[in-house]
Design a protein around this motif. Structure first.
Motif, PDB file in Angstrom:
ATOM      1  N   LEU A   1      -3.725  11.192   5.434  1.00  0.00           N
ATOM      2  CA  LEU A   1      -3.310  10.649   4.146  1.00  0.00           C
ATOM      3  C   LEU A   1      -2.330   9.489   4.256  1.00  0.00           C
ATOM      4  CD1 LEU A   1      -2.826  13.947   2.101  1.00  0.00           C
ATOM      5  CD2 LEU A   1      -4.836  12.487   2.243  1.00  0.00           C
TER       6      LEU A   1
ATOM      7  N   LEU B   1       0.661   4.284  -2.659  1.00  0.00           N
ATOM      8  CA  LEU B   1       0.418   5.654  -2.211  1.00  0.00           C
ATOM      9  C   LEU B   1       1.509   6.598  -2.699  1.00  0.00           C
ATOM     10  CD1 LEU B   1      -1.758   7.042  -0.486  1.00  0.00           C
ATOM     11  CD2 LEU B   1      -0.275   6.751   1.491  1.00  0.00           C
TER      12      LEU B   1
ATOM     13  N   VAL C   1      -3.994   5.307   6.601  1.00  0.00           N
ATOM     14  CA  VAL C   1      -4.029   4.353   5.483  1.00  0.00           C
ATOM     15  C   VAL C   1      -3.054   3.199   5.717  1.00  0.00           C
ATOM     16  CG1 VAL C   1      -3.634   4.084   3.008  1.00  0.00           C
ATOM     17  CG2 VAL C   1      -4.725   6.155   3.878  1.00  0.00           C
TER      18      VAL C   1
ATOM     19  N   GLN D   1      -9.185  12.387  -8.252  1.00  0.00           N
ATOM     20  CA  GLN D   1     -10.049  11.235  -8.458  1.00  0.00           C
ATOM     21  C   GLN D   1      -9.225   9.946  -8.502  1.00  0.00           C
ATOM     22  OE1 GLN D   1     -12.160  12.216 -12.068  1.00  0.00           O
ATOM     23  NE2 GLN D   1     -13.833  13.198 -10.957  1.00  0.00           N
ATOM     24  N   GLY D   2      -9.851   8.856  -8.092  1.00  0.00           N
ATOM     25  CA  GLY D   2      -9.164   7.569  -8.067  1.00  0.00           C
ATOM     26  C   GLY D   2      -8.715   7.153  -6.688  1.00  0.00           C
ATOM     27  N   ASN D   3      -8.801   8.067  -5.728  1.00  0.00           N
ATOM     28  CA  ASN D   3      -8.452   7.757  -4.346  1.00  0.00           C
ATOM     29  C   ASN D   3      -9.510   8.372  -3.448  1.00  0.00           C
ATOM     30  OD1 ASN D   3      -7.103   8.318  -1.611  1.00  0.00           O
ATOM     31  ND2 ASN D   3      -5.582   7.008  -2.600  1.00  0.00           N
ATOM     32  N   LYS D   4     -10.240   7.545  -2.712  1.00  0.00           N
ATOM     33  CA  LYS D   4     -11.380   8.037  -1.927  1.00  0.00           C
ATOM     34  C   LYS D   4     -10.960   9.061  -0.883  1.00  0.00           C
ATOM     35  CE  LYS D   4     -14.220   3.885  -2.497  1.00  0.00           C
ATOM     36  NZ  LYS D   4     -14.946   2.786  -1.809  1.00  0.00           N
TER      37      LYS D   4
ATOM     38  N   PRO E   1       0.808  -1.223   0.000  1.00  0.00           N
ATOM     39  CA  PRO E   1       0.000   0.000   0.000  1.00  0.00           C
ATOM     40  C   PRO E   1       0.843   1.276   0.000  1.00  0.00           C
ATOM     41  CG  PRO E   1      -0.890  -1.581   1.561  1.00  0.00           C
ATOM     42  CD  PRO E   1       0.433  -2.121   1.125  1.00  0.00           C
TER      43      PRO E   1
ATOM     44  N   LYS F   1       0.820   7.369  -6.294  1.00  0.00           N
ATOM     45  CA  LYS F   1      -0.306   8.287  -6.403  1.00  0.00           C
ATOM     46  C   LYS F   1       0.117   9.711  -6.056  1.00  0.00           C
ATOM     47  CE  LYS F   1      -4.548   9.624  -6.887  1.00  0.00           C
ATOM     48  NZ  LYS F   1      -5.186   9.684  -8.229  1.00  0.00           N
TER      49      LYS F   1
ATOM     50  N   LEU G   1      -8.162  11.004  -0.793  1.00  0.00           N
ATOM     51  CA  LEU G   1      -7.715  12.247  -1.418  1.00  0.00           C
ATOM     52  C   LEU G   1      -8.895  13.039  -1.977  1.00  0.00           C
ATOM     53  CD1 LEU G   1      -4.477  11.185  -3.330  1.00  0.00           C
ATOM     54  CD2 LEU G   1      -4.631  12.839  -1.465  1.00  0.00           C
ATOM     55  N   GLU G   2      -9.828  12.348  -2.583  1.00  0.00           N
ATOM     56  CA  GLU G   2     -10.992  13.024  -3.144  1.00  0.00           C
ATOM     57  C   GLU G   2     -11.850  13.647  -2.054  1.00  0.00           C
ATOM     58  OE1 GLU G   2     -14.578  12.065  -6.384  1.00  0.00           O
ATOM     59  OE2 GLU G   2     -13.168  10.495  -5.743  1.00  0.00           O
TER      60      GLU G   2
END
Length: 225
Positions: free
Chosen positions: A112, A36, A116, A63-66, A32, A39, A68-69
């Motif tokens: 962040l 990350l 995670v 977008q593409g990361n809950k 992970p 990303k 971060l969004e």
């Protein structure tokens, strides 16, 4: 596989626990963390390319990361639209967006990174591994001492001494393996966390640089109008 044949059961148990913890570290932290990091690198590259503070263009980068969004949506709500009168249409239009709260208030390392990657657990994993190594060491020494028998018979004394040395060897081998894994995991975990924290700080700096801070002048202008 030949190295594991013929050893006492406690050696297999400690080895299995050590390997299980290492697998846990790789699957729940290392992989992970790599994802990350990739990303964050893409996000930093996208932010660096943007010349103007366009919230619509920025939204596509998150977008593409809950997580971060979600954080971006919260930060976006704090942006203040600076308006000016359009002489042609006679209406006030948004000409720029101003930041009322610094990005670091939303884009935090705790949200962040730490949440995670479960850093609160994995930063104690090296201590757990070291503790298992110490337990294995003492257990192996106890087993070796129990097998040692003082006798006038040279054959019996030699056999018991071999059993004692074998127990000591197994004990220190398990301890050395646990300490090595603890050191390796500590180095990897600290290096990755430091790299991710630096990227989060860079993201905050880029976002703050896109928006002019403060909206007090705009509010005063509205009161005058």
């Amino acid at each position: 596989m030949k190295l594991l044949i013929g050893h006492p059961i406690h050696v297999y148990i400690v080895t299995a626990v050590l390997l299980s913890l290492v697998f846990l570290f790789v699957s729940l932290f290392l992989f992970p963390a790599i994802g990350l990091m990739i990303k964050f690198r893409k996000l930093i590259a996208g932010l660096s390319k943007l010349q103007k503070s366009n919230s619509r263009a920025l939204h596509s980068l998150f977008q593409g990361n809950k997580i971060l969004e979600h954080v971006w949506k919260e930060f976006k709500e704090t942006l203040h639209g600076q308006k000016e009168l359009n002489q042609a249409s006679g209406q006030f239009e948004v000409i720029a967006e101003r930041s009322t709260i610094p990005a670091e208030a939303f884009f935090t390392t705790e949200t962040l990174v730490d949440t995670v990657l479960r850093t609160e657990f994995f930063k104690h994993l090296p201590g757990i591994l070291t503790g298992l190594g110490i337990i294995g060491t003492f257990y192996g020494l106890i087993q070796g001492l129990q097998a040692f028998e003082v006798s006038e018979d040279a054959a019996i004394a030699r056999q018991s001494l071999n059993a004692l040395l074998q127990g000591v060897h197994e004990a220190f081998a398990v301890s050395a393996a646990a300490i090595f894994l603890a050191m390796a995991i500590t180095f990897i975990e600290k290096w990755i966390i430091a790299a991710l924290y630096k990227r989060v700080e860079t993201i905050c700096q880029l976002l703050d640089g896109m928006f002019q801070a403060g909206a007090g002048e705009e509010f005063l202008s509205r009161l005058v109008q």
